[in-house]
Design an enzyme around this catalytic site. Structure first.
Site: not given
Ligand code: BV8
Length: 249
Positions: A122, A217, A67, A105, A192
């Site tokens: 987040h 995408d 961080y 973000n 994403s």
């Molecule tokens: C939780 C902060 C309990 C820290 C982050 C189902 C229900 C609930 C939870 C889960 C579930 N299934 C799985 C889970 C658990 C887990 C989860 O989702 N895991 C995933 C990997 C499968 N979720 C959790 O643990 C969450 N908490 O579940 O608590 C609960 C239970 C029930 C109900 C409520 C709560 C907590 C998740 C938060 C984790 N912290 N960040 C840090 O930043 O270090 S997550 C991290 O990834 C980011 O913060 C961001 O939020 C997240 C997603 O990323 P994106 O922002 O989408 O970015 P990414 O790179 O993935 O994509 C970029 C996109 O932009 C792409 O599509 C690309 O094509 C596009 N792009 C690129 N350039 C451009 C563009 N678009 C336009 N213009 C451009 N120029």
């Protein structure tokens, strides 16, 4: 897949209640790497090694380093809001009805561009949180095990980044759920749709809501949107929001 969005969603030609969700893609053109792009932030680090409470318990110095690197990059002079951030702030100031910007973000680019109604679901990289009291402090320095507590200087290492790790509850979910249920327009920009529950927000919108995805995408959620705009946020967001404002004239 673009139906005519000047449909029943608009009252006198304008969307009334607008909910926006942004992800790392909106900040990509500002120079902040996305998580899952080829320049992905997680590269070099596995999420489970740096973005979980267990990781912090196991190796706090590594998590602080992850961080600290991101905070320093965010604060470097070449990182600033882009046209997409600015267009959202301008739209908010001109929109006469409900508006909420939910961001995944942890950068402060929406804040720097003038957006007011922001929910940082987040957390925020430029805040530190006391692990004992939960109190948050604005924070632009490195954090570490030797960091004195702002109120109790003889207490070291009791601060953590004010961000939501995997397995932790995101902030503001009841507010987000309510805004989604009432929204006439839901705009998802640069996410994403992989991380939950943020990726589920589109499913919380009502049948009357016009759902728009702006992304370079396709995503696993693309089918849930009546309108998908494939392109970069810095060009597509200003264009789309101007269309909305023109339609409301
Ligand atoms: C939780 C902060 C309990 C820290 C982050 C189902 C229900 C609930 C939870 C889960 C579930 N299934 C799985 C889970 C658990 C887990 C989860 O989702 N895991 C995933 C990997 C499968 N979720 C959790 O643990 C969450 N908490 O579940 O608590 C609960 C239970 C029930 C109900 C409520 C709560 C907590 C998740 C938060 C984790 N912290 N960040 C840090 O930043 O270090 S997550 C991290 O990834 C980011 O913060 C961001 O939020 C997240 C997603 O990323 P994106 O922002 O989408 O970015 P990414 O790179 O993935 O994509 C970029 C996109 O932009 C792409 O599509 C690309 O094509 C596009 N792009 C690129 N350039 C451009 C563009 N678009 C336009 N213009 C451009 N120029």
């Amino acid at each position: 897949m673009t139906e005519d969005w000047r449909g029943p969603y608009m009252v006198r030609g304008k969307f009334m209640k607008v909910l926006v969700l942004t992800g790392a893609g909106i900040s990509a053109e500002s120079g902040i790497p996305t998580f899952r792009g080829s320049d992905g932030l997680w590269e070099g680090f596995r999420p489970e090694d740096v973005a979980t409470p267990e990781a912090f318990q196991r190796d706090p110095a590594l998590v602080h380093r992850f961080y600290n690197e991101r905070r320093r990059r965010l604060l470097s002079p070449d990182i600033e809001p882009n046209a997409a951030h600015r267009a959202l702030a301008a739209f908010e100031s001109q929109h006469q009805d409900d508006f909420l910007l939910v961001t995944q973000n942890i950068d402060d680019l929406h804040q720097r561009s003038g957006s007011q109604k922001i929910l940082c679901m987040h957390g925020e990289l430029l805040k530190a949180r006391c692990m004992d009291s939960g109190e948050c402090f604005p924070w632009k320095e490195d954090l570490g095990l030797d960091t004195p507590h702002p109120r109790y200087p003889n207490r070291l290492g009791r601060l953590r980044p004010h961000v939501v790790w995997f397995g932790e509850m995101p902030f503001g979910l009841p507010t987000i759920e309510q805004a989604a249920a009432q929204a006439d327009l839901f705009l998802a920009i640069g996410t994403s749709a992989v991380v939950y529950p943020a990726a589920a927000i589109v499913q919380w919108t009502g049948p009357h809501c016009h759902r728009v995805e702006i992304n370079v995408d396709a995503t696993p959620a693309s089918q849930a949107f009546q309108q998908v705009i494939r392109g970069k946020a810095s060009s597509e967001v200003p264009k789309f929001l101007q269309e909305i404002l023109n339609a409301a004239q």
